[in-house]
Design an enzyme around this catalytic site. Structure first.
Site, mmCIF file in Angstrom:
data_model
loop_
_atom_site.group_PDB
_atom_site.id
_atom_site.type_symbol
_atom_site.label_atom_id
_atom_site.label_comp_id
_atom_site.label_asym_id
_atom_site.label_seq_id
_atom_site.Cartn_x
_atom_site.Cartn_y
_atom_site.Cartn_z
ATOM 1 N N ALA A 1 9.460 41.236 -13.269
ATOM 2 C CA ALA A 1 9.594 39.773 -13.252
ATOM 3 C C ALA A 1 9.817 39.229 -14.662
ATOM 4 O O ALA A 1 10.613 38.300 -14.869
ATOM 5 C CB ALA A 1 8.344 39.148 -12.623
ATOM 6 N N ASP B 1 -10.047 46.143 -10.845
ATOM 7 C CA ASP B 1 -11.455 45.724 -10.749
ATOM 8 C C ASP B 1 -11.654 44.243 -10.382
ATOM 9 O O ASP B 1 -12.751 43.857 -9.969
ATOM 10 C CB ASP B 1 -12.175 45.987 -12.083
ATOM 11 C CG ASP B 1 -12.166 47.453 -12.468
ATOM 12 O OD1 ASP B 1 -12.006 48.302 -11.571
ATOM 13 O OD2 ASP B 1 -12.301 47.750 -13.669
ATOM 14 N N ARG C 1 -5.602 53.667 -23.625
ATOM 15 C CA ARG C 1 -6.698 52.909 -24.246
ATOM 16 C C ARG C 1 -6.650 53.320 -25.722
ATOM 17 O O ARG C 1 -6.692 54.506 -26.022
ATOM 18 C CB ARG C 1 -8.029 53.273 -23.613
ATOM 19 C CG ARG C 1 -8.056 53.071 -22.078
ATOM 20 C CD ARG C 1 -9.472 53.211 -21.541
ATOM 21 N NE ARG C 1 -9.492 53.558 -20.123
ATOM 22 C CZ ARG C 1 -9.446 52.685 -19.113
ATOM 23 N NH1 ARG C 1 -9.369 51.399 -19.352
ATOM 24 N NH2 ARG C 1 -9.492 53.098 -17.862
HETATM 25 O O1 F6P Z 1 -10.769 49.515 -14.923
HETATM 26 C C1 F6P Z 1 -10.182 50.274 -13.927
HETATM 27 C C2 F6P Z 1 -10.996 51.527 -13.657
HETATM 28 O O2 F6P Z 1 -10.347 52.267 -12.637
HETATM 29 C C3 F6P Z 1 -12.457 51.292 -13.299
HETATM 30 O O3 F6P Z 1 -12.649 50.893 -11.955
HETATM 31 C C4 F6P Z 1 -13.067 52.628 -13.640
HETATM 32 O O4 F6P Z 1 -14.428 52.472 -13.982
HETATM 33 C C5 F6P Z 1 -12.263 53.062 -14.840
HETATM 34 O O5 F6P Z 1 -11.051 52.336 -14.819
HETATM 35 C C6 F6P Z 1 -11.938 54.524 -14.884
HETATM 36 O O6 F6P Z 1 -11.275 54.780 -16.090
HETATM 37 P P1 F6P Z 1 -10.518 56.141 -16.426
HETATM 38 O O7 F6P Z 1 -9.250 56.161 -15.615
HETATM 39 O O8 F6P Z 1 -10.258 56.052 -17.872
HETATM 40 O O9 F6P Z 1 -11.422 57.250 -15.995
#
Ligand code: F6P
Length: 327
Positions: free
Chosen positions: A26, A132, A76
């Site tokens: 989009a 989430d 991240r």
């Molecule tokens: O924020 C999204 C999420 O899937 C959460 O629900 C979960 O706690 C976390 O990320 C898991 O993170 P990773 O994929 O880094 O294990």
């Protein structure tokens, strides 16, 4: 003061969420329509630091609205938390003549955007992309609807085997420290009990419930547990039942990352499309450094700091209803 926006960069950061591609699409299509250029940043803030930007044209986002994950990849990034990392990122954006950035992600993404925009004069718009649904300033986040549908579909399957064997299943769902996924999943899957980080439900309440169920000879039950539940994980709760209530044959299932993948639901596609479109329009209208969302179906902006620090609450009426419908 608003400046003329000609080149927009877009990134996805943090955990991926179904619908992120629809939002990217989009943004690219709206920017193209408005005679702006879009650059995709690969792997979130990491790619911004490394200068990993590529021009995105309308054809590059063809056939992506239905795809889960993110075509831009995500990460991240610890380095972006440092002033040195952000300085490098700024230099990369300057090298590509970027006038504004649209960042799709959750709390960590918004925190990065907040610090960056305090230090540098390249405007950001944040779009809520996380399964989430824990972002303040929007009723729903991109990916949440798909994730709860995936969880419910999985539990429907678990229910078949649970009922065949008369078993008690503890099913753990994602959500980090909030219970949005667990609450909706618990309601929609007809769970006998739902454990949320936001309530005080503990093993004592579970024992009371199971005693009542045992009297009615109801040994087959589904219990949904949020991963952030404070009174125990699904495994810990199951162990407690095994030790104290052996007539229940307990099993644990963790849905895990299944909830993050898959083709986005129609709801998520529409939400992501609207937010991506509105993000470009907002930048053109000089709305800078805000998190964008939908509240009661209407476009809504909040400051990054509010989006980061204010807590979005669960619907207390739904929590009350859970108790009524349990067992
Ligand atoms: O924020 C999204 C999420 O899937 C959460 O629900 C979960 O706690 C976390 O990320 C898991 O993170 P990773 O994929 O880094 O294990």
């Amino acid at each position: 003061m608003s400046k003329e926006i000609k080149r927009i960069a877009i990134l996805t950061s943090g955990g991926d969420a179904p619908g992120m591609n629809a939002a990217i699409r989009a943004v690219v299509r709206t920017a193209t329509h408005e005679d702006l250029h879009t650059y995709g940043i690969e792997s979130g803030y990491k790619g911004m630091i490394e200068g990993n930007l590529t021009r995105l044209e309308s054809k590059d986002v063809a056939n992506t609205i239905l795809r889960g994950g993110t075509i831009l990849k995500t990460a991240r990034c610890e380095e972006f938390k440092t002033p040195e990392g952000r300085q490098k990122a700024y230099e990369s954006l300057l090298a590509f003549d970027i006038d504004a950035v649209i960042a799709i992600g959750g709390n960590g993404t918004y925190t990065g955007a907040y610090y960056f925009t305090r230090e540098y004069d390249i405007p950001f718009i944040g779009l809520p992309g996380t399964i989430d649904n824990d972002i303040y300033g929007t009723d729903f986040t991109i990916g949440y609807d798909t994730a709860i549908n995936t969880a419910v579909e999985a539990i429907d399957k678990i229910r078949d085997t649970a009922s065949s064997h008369n078993r008690l299943f503890f099913v753990e769902v994602m959500g980090r420290s909030s219970g949005f996924i667990a609450l909706e999943t618990g309601i929609a899957s007809g769970a006998a009990a739902t454990f949320l980080p936001e309530t005080n439900w503990g093993v004592d309440e579970l024992m009371v419930l199971l005693k009542k169920a045992a009297i009615r000879k109801k040994l087959f039950n589904i219990v949904v547990v949020a991963e952030g539940n404070k009174s125990g994980t699904a495994t810990e709760l199951a162990k407690h039942v095994k030790d104290n209530f052996p007539e229940f044959d307990s099993r644990v299932a963790t849905i895990g990352h299944l909830q993050r993948g898959g083709s986005p639901s129609a709801y998520d596609r529409v939400l992501a499309s609207r937010l991506g479109y509105e993000a470009v329009i907002a930048l053109q209208n000089g709305i800078y450094n805000k998190a964008l969302g939908l509240v009661s179906g209407k476009v809504h902006f909040v400051d990054f700091l509010d989006a980061i620090n204010k807590k979005k609450e669960l619907d207390t009426e739904k929590i009350k209803m859970l108790d009524v419908l349990a067992m």
